[in-house]
Design a protein around this motif. Structure first.
Motif, PDB file in Angstrom:
ATOM      1  N   PHE A 177       0.810  -0.893   0.027  1.00 42.99           N
ATOM      2  CA  PHE A 177      -0.051   0.011   0.071  1.00 42.99           C
ATOM      3  C   PHE A 177       0.984   1.283  -0.078  1.00 42.99           C
ATOM      4  N   PRO A 178       1.508   1.518  -1.192  1.00 48.81           N
ATOM      5  CA  PRO A 178       2.414   2.712  -1.213  1.00 48.81           C
ATOM      6  C   PRO A 178       1.798   3.979  -0.944  1.00 48.81           C
ATOM      7  N   GLY A 179       0.497   4.101  -1.161  1.00 46.64           N
ATOM      8  CA  GLY A 179      -0.293   5.291  -1.005  1.00 46.64           C
ATOM      9  C   GLY A 179      -0.717   5.704   0.413  1.00 46.64           C
ATOM     10  N   ILE A 232      -3.646   7.290  -9.604  1.00 43.59           N
ATOM     11  CA  ILE A 232      -4.912   7.582  -8.425  1.00 43.59           C
ATOM     12  C   ILE A 232      -4.794   9.132  -8.023  1.00 43.59           C
ATOM     13  N   ASP A 233      -3.918   9.632  -8.847  1.00 34.97           N
ATOM     14  CA  ASP A 233      -3.889  11.120  -8.724  1.00 34.97           C
ATOM     15  C   ASP A 233      -4.463  11.866  -9.618  1.00 34.97           C
ATOM     16  N   GLY A 234      -5.050  11.201 -10.595  1.00 35.56           N
ATOM     17  CA  GLY A 234      -5.826  11.713 -11.759  1.00 35.56           C
ATOM     18  C   GLY A 234      -5.263  12.129 -13.098  1.00 35.56           C
ATOM     19  N   ALA A 235      -3.873  11.908 -12.825  1.00 38.42           N
ATOM     20  CA  ALA A 235      -2.757  12.393 -14.061  1.00 38.42           C
ATOM     21  C   ALA A 235      -2.619  11.039 -15.107  1.00 38.42           C
ATOM     22  N   PRO A 236      -2.164  11.099 -16.142  1.00 37.22           N
ATOM     23  CA  PRO A 236      -2.015  10.059 -17.213  1.00 37.22           C
ATOM     24  C   PRO A 236      -0.938   9.352 -16.305  1.00 37.22           C
ATOM     25  N   LEU A 237      -1.167   7.752 -16.930  1.00 37.87           N
ATOM     26  CA  LEU A 237      -0.172   7.004 -16.234  1.00 37.87           C
ATOM     27  C   LEU A 237       1.298   7.214 -16.991  1.00 37.87           C
ATOM     28  N   ALA A 238       2.126   7.293 -15.872  1.00 40.15           N
ATOM     29  CA  ALA A 238       3.646   7.596 -16.434  1.00 40.15           C
ATOM     30  C   ALA A 238       4.741   7.145 -15.353  1.00 40.15           C
ATOM     31  N   PRO A 239       5.656   6.936 -15.733  1.00 41.42           N
ATOM     32  CA  PRO A 239       6.841   6.486 -14.655  1.00 41.42           C
ATOM     33  C   PRO A 239       6.940   7.334 -13.193  1.00 41.42           C
ATOM     34  N   ALA A 240       6.380   8.321 -13.333  1.00 40.65           N
ATOM     35  CA  ALA A 240       6.542   9.108 -11.895  1.00 40.65           C
ATOM     36  C   ALA A 240       5.347   9.101 -11.125  1.00 40.65           C
ATOM     37  N   GLY A 241       4.108   8.343 -11.762  1.00 42.15           N
ATOM     38  CA  GLY A 241       2.807   8.421 -11.054  1.00 42.15           C
ATOM     39  C   GLY A 241       2.786   6.733 -10.371  1.00 42.15           C
ATOM     40  N   GLY A 299      -0.792   1.313  -5.844  1.00 45.74           N
ATOM     41  CA  GLY A 299       0.555   0.866  -6.442  1.00 45.74           C
ATOM     42  C   GLY A 299       1.444   1.800  -6.925  1.00 45.74           C
ATOM     43  N   SER A 300       2.917   1.473  -7.214  1.00 44.64           N
ATOM     44  CA  SER A 300       3.745   2.439  -7.429  1.00 44.64           C
ATOM     45  C   SER A 300       3.459   2.522  -9.020  1.00 44.64           C
ATOM     46  N   ASP A 301       4.553   2.830  -9.976  1.00 43.87           N
ATOM     47  CA  ASP A 301       4.382   2.929 -11.238  1.00 43.87           C
ATOM     48  C   ASP A 301       3.941   1.780 -12.044  1.00 43.87           C
ATOM     49  N   LEU A 302       2.742   1.987 -12.672  1.00 47.31           N
ATOM     50  CA  LEU A 302       1.974   0.725 -13.419  1.00 47.31           C
ATOM     51  C   LEU A 302       1.946   0.948 -14.761  1.00 47.31           C
ATOM     52  N   SER A 303       2.804   1.977 -15.341  1.00 42.29           N
ATOM     53  CA  SER A 303       2.499   2.328 -16.749  1.00 42.29           C
ATOM     54  C   SER A 303       3.356   1.134 -17.750  1.00 42.29           C
TER      55      SER A 303
END
Length: 263
Positions: A160-162, A233-242, A207-211
Motif C-alpha cells: 500500500f504505497p499510497g 490515482i492522482d488523476g494524471a495520465p499513467l507515467a513512470p512518475a505516477g 501501487g507504484s508505477d504501473l505504466s
C-alpha cells in the motif's frame, strides 16, 4: 510453427499467444502444482511457468526480432530490440491455486496490440490499439463500456504505497461511495477487461508505477481502445512518475471516484 503464424498482424499474434497460455492454464487446473515462493506471501505455480513458456514460444515464432518481458522469466531476447512484449501468464495465481476460476492471461505489445484471455470462459478480449473486441466461439463483438452496473472493482492486495494518504479499503467504507457504487474484489486484472465490456463501472488499485507493468499493460490497452478513462490515482495520465490506477467506463464515473479518492 513459424509458418502457422505467417501473415498474422500484431493483434493476431497477441490473441494467439494469449490463447496458448490460456490452454495451459485450463489444462493444468485441478492438478497438484508445485509452488514457487516469491516472498512477502506471493508465489507462482507450475501453471504460471508453463503458460509463460507457451506464450513465449508463440511470440518467438511469430516475432523473432522482438524482446519479451515476462512475469516469471524476466527479460528475454535482444536487449536492443525495438519492440517488447509484456507477458503476465496467470494473473490471479492465488485464485487459481484455491480453485477460484477468476484469472487472466495477459499479453501486450508495448504501446501496441494486446490480448486478455479468460481460460475458463474461452473469451479473448483484444485490441489493435485503436478499437477493442471480445472473441467468443464464433464472432467478434465490439466492446462498449458503460457504468450502468455501478459495480467498482477495487484491488485490496498489498503493498500500500499510497498509505496513509490513500488506502483502497477506506474508499469502500466511505458514505459517498456506498451511495453511488457497489464494491467487488476479484484480485485479477481480468476485471480490467470487464470495465471495457461494461460488466464493471470502474477499477481502482493503489501501487507504484504501473505504466509499464506486465500485470496491467494488456488490460490498460484494452480499456483505452474501448474508450474508458485511464489515469493514476492522482488523476494524471499513467507515467513512470505516477502511481496506482483508476479506470472508469466514462468521465462522470471517473470524476466521482477521483473526488472520493482526493477527499
Amino acid at each position: 510453427m513459424i509458418d502457422s503464424y505467417a501473415g498474422l498482424d500484431d493483434c493476431g499474434v497477441a490473441v494467439a499467444a494469449a490463447r496458448a497460455g490460456a490452454d495451459v492454464v485450463r489444462a493444468l487446473h485441478g492438478r497438484p502444482l508445485a509452488r514457487i515462493d516469491k516472498g512477502a506471501g506471493d508465489f507462482a505455480t507450475a501453471a504460471d511457468v508453463e503458460a509463460e513458456r507457451a506464450i513465449v514460444e508463440v511470440l518467438r515464432a511469430a516475432r523473432p526480432e522482438d524482446s519479451v518481458l515476462g512475469e516469471e522469466g524476466g527479460r528475454q531476447g535482444a536487449a536492443r530490440a525495438a519492440r517488447q512484449w509484456l507477458v503476465d501468464p496467470l494473473c490471479g495465481t492465488l485464485n487459481y491455486a484455491v480453485g477460484t476460476l477468476v484469472v487472466a492471461v495477459n499479453v501486450a505489445l508495448r504501446d501496441g496490440a494486446a490480448a486478455v484471455a479468460d481460460p475458463f470462459t474461452g473469451e479473448v478480449f483484444f485490441t489493435d490499439g485503436a478499437s477493442a473486441w471480445v472473441r467468443g466461439e464464433e464472432t467478434d463483438a465490439l466492446l462498449v463500456p458503460t457504468s450502468e452496473t455501478r459495480l467498482v472493482e477495487v484491488n485490496l492486495d498489498p503493498p500500500f504505497p499510497g498509505a496513509p494518504g490513500f488506502r483502497a479499503v477506506e474508499l469502500l467504507a466511505g458514505a459517498r461511495f456506498v451511495e453511488r457504487f457497489r464494491p467487488r474484489v476479484v484480485s485479477s486484472t481480468l476485471a480490467l477487461a470487464w470495465v471495457a465490456t461494461g460488466q464493471r463501472a470502474a477499477y481502482v488499485t493503489d501501487g507504484s508505477d504501473l505504466s509499464g507493468s506486465v500485470h496491467f499493460a494488456a488490460g490498460v490497452a484494452l480499456c483505452r481502445a474501448a474508450g474508458c478513462v485511464v489515469t493514476g490515482i492522482d488523476g494524471a495520465p499513467l507515467a513512470p512518475a505516477g502511481r496506482g490506477l483508476v479506470v472508469a467506463a466514462d468521465r462522470e464515473t471517473h470524476g466521482l471516484l477521483m473526488s472520493m479518492i482526493r477527499g
